[in-house]
Write an enzyme that holds these catalytic residues in place. Structure first.
Site, PDB file in Angstrom:
ATOM      1  CE1 TYR A  61      -3.679   2.503   0.382  1.00  0.00           C
ATOM      2  CE2 TYR A  61      -2.464   3.339   2.278  1.00  0.00           C
ATOM      3  CZ  TYR A  61      -3.484   3.474   1.349  1.00  0.00           C
ATOM      4  OH  TYR A  61      -4.303   4.579   1.383  1.00  0.00           O
ATOM      5  CG  ASP A  65       5.601   3.715   1.054  1.00  0.00           C
ATOM      6  OD1 ASP A  65       5.830   4.384   2.084  1.00  0.00           O
ATOM      7  OD2 ASP A  65       4.462   3.566   0.577  1.00  0.00           O
ATOM      8  CE  LYS A  69       0.449   5.346   8.200  1.00  0.00           C
ATOM      9  NZ  LYS A  69       0.510   4.586   6.970  1.00  0.00           N
TER      10      LYS A  69
END
Ligand code: PLP
Length: 428
Positions: free
Chosen positions: A144, A239, A267
């Site tokens: 994702y 990522d 995050k």
């Protein structure tokens, strides 16, 4: 467990917000029931509108590595807010956070702050395409990378949870620029490079997959990708929106001794405020406007609140000890869950890297998207509900990681294991 107020708030929310939420997994579709509406958080705990208290293993999907409302982060953000929340003009804070990131991850020679992980990955791809003059991007099934058009093919996270391998609204021409390989399958990547070599701009990967549940890379897999991309003149994009400052201070690239060309962050680097960043080699990042011709901008990018929360969070993570503590608590929880499952004769595969872990309700080890999908999601849902009723808030999906924060104490983990023993015993 009381639910009356949350139920009412959920039905009111559904009038105005699709599904009553602003991000799909929050709606509890995969586990049933309705979600508690949160009033506040403190340390490892969440307090809902009905007065229930939960030990939280979501921690805003990993952003809150220090736990909720850490006093130093709150104080720093309050102080920053009193001086103005956004200027649309440069501040010293942006360079300060960039310097912390560059020291932790030297591969980010230059970087650009954005407002989310989604923005980071989609902008990284734009730069990669501009740099190589190629269009195709190779991603992995179950990976994702946010919700931008090209990256939703066989995506993990909520897309996998809801069983949506393709997404309506994504132009076909766009979807065709994405190649998908199985995670941990170097031979499949090699075949795609054989077929499309001179057309592949970049390979984008979560170096530890954490959005189909946690799936660590096989030994040699990341190194193999580094070799294949280098040989083909394609860029390697890590990522690290989840893994950055999570699996080690320097992220997965430090843990596995890798040097990607571009890295995406989010995050943890926002300490619980909206942020993302992409960065990498100077020659690549020099293409970004206004230094170069690749346009990318943002009204609130690098705003002082997000920068301050990020700086404060990274400062607290700079010592080596936090990662040792996270590793120990991760191991304690993983071993406790495995033991509880063995006792209850429930097949469970606990997959873990540091403070990231997933218990897969499966007979077989999970190494990729196909094996993750074989997990028994109904059993997970029952486990989830059992734990929730005991005051433990787990990710409401089999395919999301558990996140442990530095605010979680050994006693919290032990309580969690004890609850799991009771819940699994009832499930056997
Ligand atoms: C969460 C996540 C994103 C998207 O970040 P948002 O801030 O939610 O847009 C991208 N990549 C990975 C690996 C993620 O876990």
């Amino acid at each position: 467990m009381k639910r009356k107020v949350s139920k009412k708030l959920f039905s009111e929310a559904r009038v105005f917000l699709p599904g009553g939420v602003d991000s799909p997994v929050r709606a509890f579709k995969a586990v049933g029931g309705s979600p508690p509406f949160i009033q506040r958080g403190a340390g490892p705990r969440l307090y809902d509108e009905d007065g229930n208290v939960f030990l939280d293993y979501v921690c805003s999907w990993g952003a809150l590595i220090l736990g909720h409302a850490h006093p130093w982060v709150v104080a720093a953000v309050q102080d920053a807010a009193s001086r103005g929340t956004s200027f649309g003009a440069p501040t010293a804070l942006e360079t300060e956070l960039a310097r912390h990131i560059n020291q932790a991850m030297p591969s980010l020679e230059m970087l650009r702050f954005v407002n989310s992980g989604t923005e980071a990955t989609m902008s990284a791809l734009r730069v990669a395409r501009a740099f190589t003059g190629r269009e195709l991007v190779l991603k992995f099934a179950g990976g994702y990378h946010g919700h931008s058009d090209g990256l939703l093919a066989k995506a993990g996270s909520g897309s996998l949870t809801l069983g949506l391998p393709v997404c309506p609204g994504v132009p076909l021409a766009y979807a065709r620029t994405t190649l998908v390989a199985p995670y941990n399958d170097l031979a499949a990547v090699e075949r795609l490079f054989h077929k499309y070599s001179a057309k592949i701009a970049a390979v984008i990967i979560e170096p530890v997959a954490a959005n189909m549940g946690v799936v660590p890379p096989r030994p040699g897999f990341l190194k193999g990708l580094r070799q294949l991309t280098r040989k083909a003149g394609a860029l390697l994009i890590f990522d690290e929106v989840i893994t950055g400052f999570r699996v080690a201070y320097g992220g997965a690239q430090a843990l596995y001794e890798m040097v990607p060309d571009i890295t995406c962050l989010g995050k943890v680097i926002g300490g619980g405020l909206p942020v993302g960043a992409y960065g990498g080699r100077r020659d690549i990042m020099s293409l970004v406007a206004p230094m170069g011709p690749v346009y990318q901008a943002g009204t609130l990018s690098g705003n002082p609140l997000s920068m301050t929360a990020g700086i404060q969070t990274l400062k607290m993570l700079e010592e080596p000890m936090p990662y040792q503590a996270l590793e120990e608590r991760g191991a304690l929880l993983a071993e406790g869950l495995s033991r509880a499952a063995r006792k209850a004769k429930v097949p469970l595969q606990v997959s873990r890297v540091g403070s990231l872990l997933t218990p897969f309700f499966s007979e077989q080890p999970v190494t990729d998207y196909a094996s993750a999908r074989r997990a028994d999601t109904r059993r997970y849902a029952a486990f989830f509900q059992g734990m929730l009723s005991k005051g433990i808030y787990l990710p409401p999906s089999q395919f999301e990681a558990f996140f442990i924060s530095l605010a979680h104490r050994d006693e919290d983990i032990e309580r969690t294991v004890k609850a799991a023993e009771e819940v699994l015993k009832g499930a056997a």
